[in-house]
Design a protein around this motif. Structure first.
Motif, PDB file in Angstrom:
ATOM      1  N   GLU A  62      37.731  38.565  41.398  1.00 10.45           N
ATOM      2  CA  GLU A  62      37.640  37.294  40.678  1.00 10.45           C
ATOM      3  C   GLU A  62      38.805  36.408  41.105  1.00 10.45           C
ATOM      4  N   PRO A  63      38.861  36.021  42.375  1.00 13.21           N
ATOM      5  CA  PRO A  63      40.014  35.242  42.844  1.00 13.21           C
ATOM      6  C   PRO A  63      40.106  33.912  42.113  1.00 13.21           C
ATOM      7  N   PRO A  64      41.317  33.346  42.078  1.00 12.65           N
ATOM      8  CA  PRO A  64      41.499  32.077  41.387  1.00 12.65           C
ATOM      9  C   PRO A  64      40.584  30.980  41.944  1.00 12.65           C
ATOM     10  N   ALA A  65      40.151  30.129  41.072  1.00 14.64           N
ATOM     11  CA  ALA A  65      39.303  28.995  41.469  1.00 14.64           C
ATOM     12  C   ALA A  65      40.093  28.040  42.364  1.00 14.64           C
ATOM     13  N   PRO A  66      39.389  27.241  43.161  1.00 13.63           N
ATOM     14  CA  PRO A  66      40.075  26.305  44.059  1.00 13.63           C
ATOM     15  C   PRO A  66      41.040  25.354  43.338  1.00 13.63           C
ATOM     16  N   ASP A  67      40.776  25.080  42.068  1.00  9.58           N
ATOM     17  CA  ASP A  67      41.679  24.183  41.339  1.00  9.58           C
ATOM     18  C   ASP A  67      42.766  24.942  40.573  1.00  9.58           C
ATOM     19  N   ALA A  68      42.855  26.260  40.759  1.00 12.96           N
ATOM     20  CA  ALA A  68      43.905  27.057  40.122  1.00 12.96           C
ATOM     21  C   ALA A  68      45.251  26.698  40.746  1.00 12.96           C
ATOM     22  N   PRO A  69      46.338  26.998  40.059  1.00 15.57           N
ATOM     23  CA  PRO A  69      47.667  26.710  40.622  1.00 15.57           C
ATOM     24  C   PRO A  69      47.851  27.355  41.997  1.00 15.57           C
ATOM     25  N   ALA A  70      48.576  26.655  42.847  1.00 14.46           N
ATOM     26  CA  ALA A  70      48.784  27.101  44.227  1.00 14.46           C
ATOM     27  C   ALA A  70      49.390  28.494  44.300  1.00 14.46           C
ATOM     28  N   GLU A  71      50.313  28.811  43.397  1.00 14.92           N
ATOM     29  CA  GLU A  71      50.967  30.120  43.463  1.00 14.92           C
ATOM     30  C   GLU A  71      49.979  31.254  43.160  1.00 14.92           C
ATOM     31  N   MET A  72      48.986  30.987  42.334  1.00 13.64           N
ATOM     32  CA  MET A  72      47.977  32.008  42.054  1.00 13.64           C
ATOM     33  C   MET A  72      47.043  32.194  43.252  1.00 13.64           C
ATOM     34  N   ARG A  73      46.638  31.105  43.872  1.00 13.49           N
ATOM     35  CA  ARG A  73      45.787  31.209  45.069  1.00 13.49           C
ATOM     36  C   ARG A  73      46.539  31.916  46.193  1.00 13.49           C
ATOM     37  N   ASP A  74      47.834  31.597  46.339  1.00 14.59           N
ATOM     38  CA  ASP A  74      48.663  32.222  47.362  1.00 14.59           C
ATOM     39  C   ASP A  74      48.758  33.725  47.132  1.00 14.59           C
ATOM     40  N   PHE A  75      49.002  34.133  45.883  1.00 16.37           N
ATOM     41  CA  PHE A  75      49.102  35.565  45.601  1.00 16.37           C
ATOM     42  C   PHE A  75      47.789  36.275  45.897  1.00 16.37           C
ATOM     43  N   ALA A  76      46.680  35.680  45.531  1.00 18.93           N
ATOM     44  CA  ALA A  76      45.378  36.297  45.810  1.00 18.93           C
ATOM     45  C   ALA A  76      45.212  36.529  47.305  1.00 18.93           C
ATOM     46  N   GLU A  77      45.582  35.553  48.122  1.00 17.69           N
ATOM     47  CA  GLU A  77      45.480  35.716  49.578  1.00 17.69           C
ATOM     48  C   GLU A  77      46.390  36.833  50.071  1.00 17.69           C
ATOM     49  N   LEU A  78      47.608  36.899  49.547  1.00 13.24           N
ATOM     50  CA  LEU A  78      48.550  37.952  49.938  1.00 13.24           C
ATOM     51  C   LEU A  78      48.003  39.323  49.549  1.00 13.24           C
ATOM     52  N   TRP A  79      47.473  39.422  48.334  1.00  8.20           N
ATOM     53  CA  TRP A  79      46.960  40.701  47.843  1.00  8.20           C
ATOM     54  C   TRP A  79      45.767  41.147  48.669  1.00  8.20           C
ATOM     55  N   GLN A  80      44.876  40.231  48.967  1.00  7.80           N
ATOM     56  CA  GLN A  80      43.688  40.574  49.742  1.00  7.80           C
ATOM     57  C   GLN A  80      44.045  40.998  51.162  1.00  7.80           C
ATOM     58  N   ALA A  81      45.099  40.429  51.738  1.00  5.60           N
ATOM     59  CA  ALA A  81      45.493  40.742  53.109  1.00  5.60           C
ATOM     60  C   ALA A  81      46.252  42.064  53.222  1.00  5.60           C
ATOM     61  N   ALA A  82      46.783  42.565  52.113  1.00  9.31           N
ATOM     62  CA  ALA A  82      47.580  43.795  52.146  1.00  9.31           C
ATOM     63  C   ALA A  82      46.685  45.030  52.180  1.00  9.31           C
ATOM     64  N   ASP A  83      47.192  46.078  52.814  1.00  8.45           N
ATOM     65  CA  ASP A  83      46.560  47.387  52.714  1.00  8.45           C
ATOM     66  C   ASP A  83      46.929  47.966  51.354  1.00  8.45           C
ATOM     67  N   LYS A  84      46.007  48.735  50.778  1.00 11.27           N
ATOM     68  CA  LYS A  84      46.241  49.325  49.471  1.00 11.27           C
ATOM     69  C   LYS A  84      45.867  50.797  49.499  1.00 11.27           C
ATOM     70  N   VAL A  85      46.711  51.607  48.859  1.00 13.12           N
ATOM     71  CA  VAL A  85      46.434  53.025  48.693  1.00 13.12           C
ATOM     72  C   VAL A  85      46.435  53.287  47.189  1.00 13.12           C
ATOM     73  N   VAL A  86      45.337  53.843  46.701  1.00 12.21           N
ATOM     74  CA  VAL A  86      45.192  54.134  45.279  1.00 12.21           C
ATOM     75  C   VAL A  86      45.217  55.644  45.100  1.00 12.21           C
ATOM     76  N   TYR A  87      46.105  56.107  44.209  1.00 13.96           N
ATOM     77  CA  TYR A  87      46.227  57.530  43.915  1.00 13.96           C
ATOM     78  C   TYR A  87      45.550  57.794  42.581  1.00 13.96           C
ATOM     79  N   SER A  88      44.463  58.562  42.620  1.00 16.53           N
ATOM     80  CA  SER A  88      43.732  58.848  41.392  1.00 16.53           C
ATOM     81  C   SER A  88      42.869  60.087  41.562  1.00 16.53           C
TER      82      SER A  88
END
Length: 189
Positions: A62-88
């Motif tokens: 549920e990424p931030p909408a185009p009119d969401a604050p820039a810092e939220m859109r930026d974080f979503a892009e950073l998070w999506q670009a990162a590799d993630k390892v989930v331990y469960s």
């Protein structure tokens, strides 16, 4: 060699969530969020436990909408670009891209990731971080102290662990939050 960084927003009395599991008192404002983005930009892999991962998936599903604050859109892009390892042991599958599921936390595998990674790794969530702290894997602690005392809840720091830390940086924000960046002192765990 990459470092393993433990980042968290916590109350002055050391909790990341209150007794009902809420952390709305720790939501960063635009200034803090932009600063967190800059710290996150340097990291290529995020390590999560199941609960933290499930909270974070919103940045992709549920990424931030185009009119969401820039810092939220930026974080979503950073998070999506990162590799993630989930331990469960209980999560059946992951629902985000660039994500793999591991059933057990293996300190040697994390050491190998640190040796081969080109960018730092983040560890999120106090339970997974406790395993990393106990294994002597955490190189840096990035703490955002929220000016609130909540009196109980989910603790940030694991019980039974001692660590000597060296202060690397500090910063005050307009909302009263304080950022403290520490390095684990040699021989300090």
């Amino acid at each position: 060699m990459a470092g393993l960084i433990y980042t968290a927003l916590l109350s002055l009395d050391g909790y990341i969530a209150d007794e009902e599991g809420r952390f709305d008192w720790a939501v960063p404002d635009a200034e803090v969020h932009a600063f967190i983005n800059e710290l996150t930009r340097a990291c290529g892999t995020h390590l999560y436990g199941r609960r933290t991962y499930e909270l974070m998936t919103g940045w992709e599903t549920e990424p931030p909408a185009p009119d969401a604050p820039a810092e939220m859109r930026d974080f979503a892009e950073l998070w999506q670009a990162a590799d993630k390892v989930v331990y469960s042991r209980t999560l059946e599958r992951v629902s985000t891209s660039r994500t793999r599921l591991e059933r057990e936390f293996d300190p040697e595998a994390v050491r190998a990731m640190k040796r081969t990674a080109e960018r730092d790794l983040l560890v999120g969530g106090p339970e997974l971080a406790a395993h990393a702290v106990r294994a002597g894997l955490v190189d840096e602690w990035q703490l955002f102290l929220v000016p609130v005392v909540i009196g109980g809840g989910k603790r940030h720091f694991p019980d039974g662990v001692r660590a000597r830390l060296e202060l690397l940086a500090e910063r005050r924000f307009g909302n009263g939050m304080v950022f403290l960046r520490y390095r684990t002192a040699p021989g300090g765990e």
